[in-house]
Scaffold this active site. Structure first.
Site, PDB file in Angstrom:
ATOM      1  N   LYS A  31       5.322  -9.256   4.563  1.00 56.39           N
ATOM      2  CA  LYS A  31       5.273  -7.707   4.239  1.00 56.39           C
ATOM      3  C   LYS A  31       5.985  -6.982   5.601  1.00 56.39           C
ATOM      4  CE  LYS A  31       4.356  -3.733   2.908  1.00 56.39           C
ATOM      5  NZ  LYS A  31       5.050  -3.295   1.703  1.00 56.39           N
ATOM      6  N   CYS A  36       5.844   3.558   5.996  1.00 57.63           N
ATOM      7  CA  CYS A  36       5.931   2.172   5.872  1.00 57.63           C
ATOM      8  C   CYS A  36       6.921   1.751   6.711  1.00 57.63           C
ATOM      9  CB  CYS A  36       6.388   1.586   4.398  1.00 57.63           C
ATOM     10  SG  CYS A  36       5.299   2.270   3.363  1.00 57.63           S
TER      11      CYS A  36
END
Ligand code: SAJ
Length: 449
Positions: free
Chosen positions: A213, A267
């Site tokens: 991720k 993010c």
């Protein structure tokens, strides 16, 4: 082992709430948990508190048919999905307090056979730390690190990778990695995600899934930094970076991203720090990419400053405030940072235009920034600064700017204006295809006839 029927999702935010909706729409009984009573009340009424296409209708439906219920306190379930924020502090260190608060809250309701999945973006090793916390709070239950395949509670990590604005479709269609702390944990998590994921599921370790991720977002950050560095090189050499990138991307193995005023959102500008913090000696590229991207708003402001005439009050129109095109999310937006920095300039009056919001945030109005629609802002401006390539701005003819000074951080108008119609010479392949007529086009033409 019995089928998973009830799933509890901890955190009903940008990821948790759509996940609740999808699980409930697949017939599972879903318990949505959030510490914020306003969110719980809203979801309980079938309403949503975030902006995401098609989510409102789906939530309304699953609340009305009783498949989704919202609470502030955890309830027993067969599976728990933790989807809480993992911010960074001022020193760029990961703050995992929300994860451990979630762990503390679910520990009392855990029972034999349960599955706990962490979905929050997390530094490598967090899933194991969460398991350790749960094992400490529930010594009566067996966990994978100590009991391996004989564990009574299964624990896994499975990151989301959905794009804001396309969350529902990407939750279903994207492939997913699933990293269990035991093989049984991975299999149980795969069983859960198979209920709604149409993409492939790949089993790995929890640690690898955690790094996967982080790697995805760090990869994008590094590649945006390359585009931003190239923008600086082209400016220095007097070349058009968008033309250079467009032509370089004609190479079959080159795919350069787009430069801009910086990297926003929660993010891409954050996740590389989770890797940097874990391996500071080995992340020179990621560190300098972060620096290049976070310096961009200052570069844009310097470019604008260079256009100002000293001693004269000038109006600067800033077009776009959101962190990327065609959304209304202003949080962590480099465009907002540019506007804030501009208010520090003497003799500058700052206008802002954001077609996706009705009012400016207080942090900007307090600094004297005034809201205008695009054409009025351009009309009143001495200098026009294009910060976000919203579709509305693409419709504006760059000729409308007349001889106003322009800083186009997205190349939306400068590149469109610079494009020469005779710059492309059609190749033999394209010419022959055109002369033959495209086979699919011919078929549909026949159908239409
Ligand atoms: N940006 C550029 N140039 C580009 C592409 C993006 O300057 O060529 C800027 C955007 O303007 C924006 C920022 O980067 O300010 C981030 O935008 P984005 O569209 O690249 O990504 P996000 O933050 O909306 O979502 C990302 C996605 N990750 C990847 O594409 C690797 C998404 O799939 C993740 O699920 C999401 O982060 C997340 O939740 O981690």
């Amino acid at each position: 082992m019995a089928e998973i029927n009830t799933v509890s999702v901890i955190g009903m935010g940008y990821i948790g709430l759509p996940t609740c909706a999808i699980l409930a729409s697949r017939g599972l009984d879903v318990i949505g948990i959030d510490v914020n009573p306003t969110v719980v009340e809203k979801v309980g009424r079938g309403e949503i508190h975030i902006v995401e296409p098609d989510l409102d209708g789906l939530i309304q439906k699953v609340v009305a048919n009783g498949k989704l219920k919202a609470f502030t306190e955890p309830q027993p379930a067969d599976a728990f999905i933790i989807a809480v924020p993992t911010p960074i502090d001022e020193d760029h260190k990961p703050d995992l307090s929300y994860i451990f608060a979630a762990g503390r809250s679910i520990a009392p309701v855990l029972k034999q056979g349960d599955l706990v999945v962490l979905e929050s973006t997390s530094p490598v090793g967090t899933t194991r730390q969460l398991e350790k916390q749960l094992a400490g709070l529930r010594p009566d239950l067996k966990f994978p690190s100590a009991f391996g395949e004989d564990a009574e509670v299964m624990v896994a990590y499975s990151p989301e990778r959905v794009l804001p604005g396309k969350v529902l479709a990407e939750l279903i269609n994207n492939d997913r990695s699933v990293g269990g702390l035991s093989v049984a944990s991975s299999h149980r998590a795969v069983e859960l995600y198979s209920r709604f994921v149409g993409g492939d599921l790949f089993m790995t370790s929890a640690e690898s899934a955690e790094l996967v991720k982080l790697t995805e977002n760090a990869f994008r950050d590094v590649n945006i930094a390359f585009a931003n560095e190239l923008a600086a090189v082209c400016q220095h050499l007097g070349l058009n970076v968008w033309e250079v990138i467009e032509l370089a991307n004609k190479h079959p193995r080159v795919n350069i991203l787009q430069p801009g005023p910086g990297v926003g959102g929660h993010c891409i500008a954050v996740d590389p720090y989770f890797i940097i913090d874990a391996a500071p000696e080995h992340t020179r590229l990621m560190r300098s990419s972060r620096r290049i991207n976070s310096d961009r708003p200052f570069t844009v402001v310097r470019d604008i400053e260079a256009l100002l005439e000293p001693g004269k009050t000038q109006t600067i129109a800033c077009l776009g405030l959101s962190f990327k095109p065609n959304i209304d999310d202003l949080r962590e937006s480099p465009a907002v940072e540019v506007v804030k920095l501009l208010t520090e300039l003497p003799d500058a009056r700052i206008l802002a235009c954001e077609p996706n919001t009705r009012a400016l945030p207080a942090e900007l109005t307090d600094l004297g920034v005034e809201l205008r629609d695009a054409l009025t802002a351009i009309d009143e401006a001495d200098i026009v600064v294009l910060l976000v390539d919203h579709r509305q701005f693409a419709l504006i003819d760059p000729e409308a700017l007349g001889d106003k000074k322009l800083v186009d951080t997205r190349g939306l108008w400068t590149w469109a204006k610079a494009k020469r119609p005779d710059a492309r010479i059609e190749g033999r392949k394209a010419r022959e295809e055109r002369e033959r007529g495209h086979p699919l086009r011919r078929a549909s033409d026949r159908d239409a006839a």
